[in-house]
Design a protein around this motif. Structure first.
Motif, mmCIF file in Angstrom:
data_model
loop_
_atom_site.group_PDB
_atom_site.id
_atom_site.type_symbol
_atom_site.label_atom_id
_atom_site.label_comp_id
_atom_site.label_asym_id
_atom_site.label_seq_id
_atom_site.Cartn_x
_atom_site.Cartn_y
_atom_site.Cartn_z
ATOM 1 N N THR A 173 -11.841 -67.842 -27.489
ATOM 2 C CA THR A 173 -11.397 -67.010 -26.377
ATOM 3 C C THR A 173 -11.645 -67.711 -25.052
ATOM 4 O O THR A 173 -10.777 -67.730 -24.169
ATOM 5 C CB THR A 173 -12.130 -65.656 -26.375
ATOM 6 O OG1 THR A 173 -11.872 -64.982 -27.611
ATOM 7 C CG2 THR A 173 -11.671 -64.783 -25.215
ATOM 8 N N PHE A 174 -12.827 -68.312 -24.921
ATOM 9 C CA PHE A 174 -13.144 -69.056 -23.704
ATOM 10 C C PHE A 174 -12.128 -70.166 -23.490
ATOM 11 O O PHE A 174 -11.671 -70.375 -22.360
ATOM 12 C CB PHE A 174 -14.551 -69.662 -23.811
ATOM 13 C CG PHE A 174 -14.911 -70.547 -22.650
ATOM 14 C CD1 PHE A 174 -15.434 -70.014 -21.485
ATOM 15 C CD2 PHE A 174 -14.721 -71.925 -22.723
ATOM 16 C CE1 PHE A 174 -15.748 -70.841 -20.407
ATOM 17 C CE2 PHE A 174 -15.031 -72.751 -21.650
ATOM 18 C CZ PHE A 174 -15.555 -72.201 -20.490
ATOM 19 N N TYR A 175 -11.739 -70.863 -24.555
ATOM 20 C CA TYR A 175 -10.811 -71.986 -24.424
ATOM 21 C C TYR A 175 -9.442 -71.538 -23.930
ATOM 22 O O TYR A 175 -8.938 -72.044 -22.923
ATOM 23 C CB TYR A 175 -10.670 -72.728 -25.759
ATOM 24 C CG TYR A 175 -9.712 -73.892 -25.665
ATOM 25 C CD1 TYR A 175 -10.168 -75.154 -25.330
ATOM 26 C CD2 TYR A 175 -8.339 -73.719 -25.864
ATOM 27 C CE1 TYR A 175 -9.295 -76.226 -25.200
ATOM 28 C CE2 TYR A 175 -7.456 -74.770 -25.730
ATOM 29 C CZ TYR A 175 -7.939 -76.026 -25.409
ATOM 30 O OH TYR A 175 -7.072 -77.076 -25.270
ATOM 31 N N TRP A 176 -8.830 -70.588 -24.645
ATOM 32 C CA TRP A 176 -7.440 -70.264 -24.287
ATOM 33 C C TRP A 176 -7.342 -69.513 -22.959
ATOM 34 O O TRP A 176 -6.397 -69.725 -22.181
ATOM 35 C CB TRP A 176 -6.737 -69.501 -25.404
ATOM 36 C CG TRP A 176 -7.091 -68.058 -25.595
ATOM 37 C CD1 TRP A 176 -7.928 -67.526 -26.522
ATOM 38 C CD2 TRP A 176 -6.564 -66.929 -24.851
ATOM 39 N NE1 TRP A 176 -7.997 -66.154 -26.391
ATOM 40 C CE2 TRP A 176 -7.165 -65.768 -25.395
ATOM 41 C CE3 TRP A 176 -5.667 -66.803 -23.793
ATOM 42 C CZ2 TRP A 176 -6.890 -64.490 -24.900
ATOM 43 C CZ3 TRP A 176 -5.388 -65.535 -23.301
ATOM 44 C CH2 TRP A 176 -5.989 -64.395 -23.857
ATOM 45 N N VAL A 177 -8.325 -68.661 -22.659
ATOM 46 C CA VAL A 177 -8.305 -67.967 -21.378
ATOM 47 C C VAL A 177 -8.495 -68.966 -20.237
ATOM 48 O O VAL A 177 -7.841 -68.872 -19.194
ATOM 49 C CB VAL A 177 -9.396 -66.874 -21.321
ATOM 50 C CG1 VAL A 177 -9.495 -66.287 -19.910
ATOM 51 C CG2 VAL A 177 -9.082 -65.762 -22.313
ATOM 52 N N SER A 178 -9.385 -69.958 -20.439
ATOM 53 C CA SER A 178 -9.608 -70.971 -19.414
ATOM 54 C C SER A 178 -8.355 -71.803 -19.180
ATOM 55 O O SER A 178 -7.980 -72.079 -18.039
ATOM 56 C CB SER A 178 -10.774 -71.887 -19.821
ATOM 57 O OG SER A 178 -11.988 -71.173 -19.869
ATOM 58 N N GLN A 179 -7.686 -72.184 -20.261
ATOM 59 C CA GLN A 179 -6.494 -73.022 -20.104
ATOM 60 C C GLN A 179 -5.392 -72.277 -19.363
ATOM 61 O O GLN A 179 -4.752 -72.828 -18.453
ATOM 62 C CB GLN A 179 -5.987 -73.488 -21.465
ATOM 63 C CG GLN A 179 -4.784 -74.422 -21.388
ATOM 64 C CD GLN A 179 -4.810 -75.500 -22.432
ATOM 65 O OE1 GLN A 179 -5.356 -75.314 -23.499
ATOM 66 N NE2 GLN A 179 -4.195 -76.634 -22.152
ATOM 67 N N VAL A 180 -5.191 -71.029 -19.720
ATOM 68 C CA VAL A 180 -4.158 -70.236 -19.047
ATOM 69 C C VAL A 180 -4.570 -69.918 -17.611
ATOM 70 O O VAL A 180 -3.774 -70.039 -16.672
ATOM 71 C CB VAL A 180 -3.889 -68.926 -19.825
ATOM 72 C CG1 VAL A 180 -2.931 -68.027 -19.047
ATOM 73 C CG2 VAL A 180 -3.316 -69.234 -21.202
ATOM 74 N N GLY A 181 -5.837 -69.538 -17.428
ATOM 75 C CA GLY A 181 -6.303 -69.140 -16.108
ATOM 76 C C GLY A 181 -6.338 -70.279 -15.105
ATOM 77 O O GLY A 181 -6.123 -70.067 -13.902
#
Length: 241
Positions: A173-181
């Motif tokens: 979750t941390f990875y994909w939210v960070s990439q999108v954000g």
């Protein structure tokens, strides 16, 4: 008990080796004063040479840039902003955005994991006062809160990486939210790097209006989530019999 003891000893040895490696990298960075190369003046002076090297050795240039960016981000040392501008200056908008997006997210995730498994107590002691609000926001809004933090450049990204490692958020979750954000900010900085001749300082990249726009985009998901909760609490989503 013996297998368990051996497993624990192996884990401890692995952690010690990782810590030693990180300390060695920090020592090399500060001891050799590598940070002096990560500034706008040096980037402008060497832009033509780096572009020529990229044209002659594209695979090596891409791999080297990617690994260096991951290292800078994972170690939370100054230089990520200049590295992002360099991505646009050397590789152009589209290739630069792709490289920076994945390199910054990989590096952030490594910092996140380091904070979680190696330096949890130390980070808690040093940044404990800054973590209270993050813990509260994450408990209330989950991934929406992390997304909002990523969209507001006023919040140092290295603080977010370290702080999130101390929370129960999943690594995926941390990875994909960070990439999108981080994507919107990445495009802005890479585009500025692609037009490096017009950038006289890092502060020129983000105008007050642009900062306000990022903040608004970050707040919208939280506002929508709050509105849905209130509607659910009032019974508007309940079916009528």
């Amino acid at each position: 008990m013996r297998p368990l003891g051996a497993a624990l000893l192996k884990v401890n040895r692995t952690r010690v080796l990782i810590v030693v490696a990180i300390i060695a990298l920090f020592a090399a960075y500060w001891g050799l004063d590598l940070g002096r190369y990560l500034n706008l003046a040096n980037l402008k002076a060497g832009q033509a040479a780096w572009q020529a090297y990229y044209a002659a050795h594209p695979a090596v240039a891409i791999a080297g840039y990617f690994l260096l960016y991951v290292a800078v981000t994972a170690l939370s040392v100054p230089g990520a902003t200049i590295m992002t501008l360099a991505g646009g200056a050397i590789f152009g908008l589209w290739a630069g955005t792709l490289l920076v997006s994945f390199a910054s997210t990989f590096g952030a995730t490594l910092a996140f994991l380091t904070s979680r498994y190696l330096f949890g107590e130390a980070v808690q002691r040093r940044f404990g006062d800054r973590l209270v609000a993050i813990h509260a926001g994450l408990a209330k809004d989950g991934a929406f809160y992390l997304f909002a933090l990523r969209l507001v450049p006023l919040v140092p990204f290295f603080t977010i990486n370290l702080a999130m490692g101390l929370t129960p958020i999943k690594t995926s979750t941390f990875y994909w939210v960070s990439q999108v954000g981080m994507l919107a900010g990445t495009v802005v900085y890479v585009n500025a790097g692609a037009q490096l001749a017009h950038v006289s300082s890092v502060a020129d990249v983000l105008s007050p209006a642009l900062l306000g726009s990022f903040a608004l985009i970050g707040v919208l998901p939280l506002a929508a989530r709050t509105a849905v909760r209130r509607m659910q609490a009032s019974g508007r989503f309940r079916g009528k019999r």
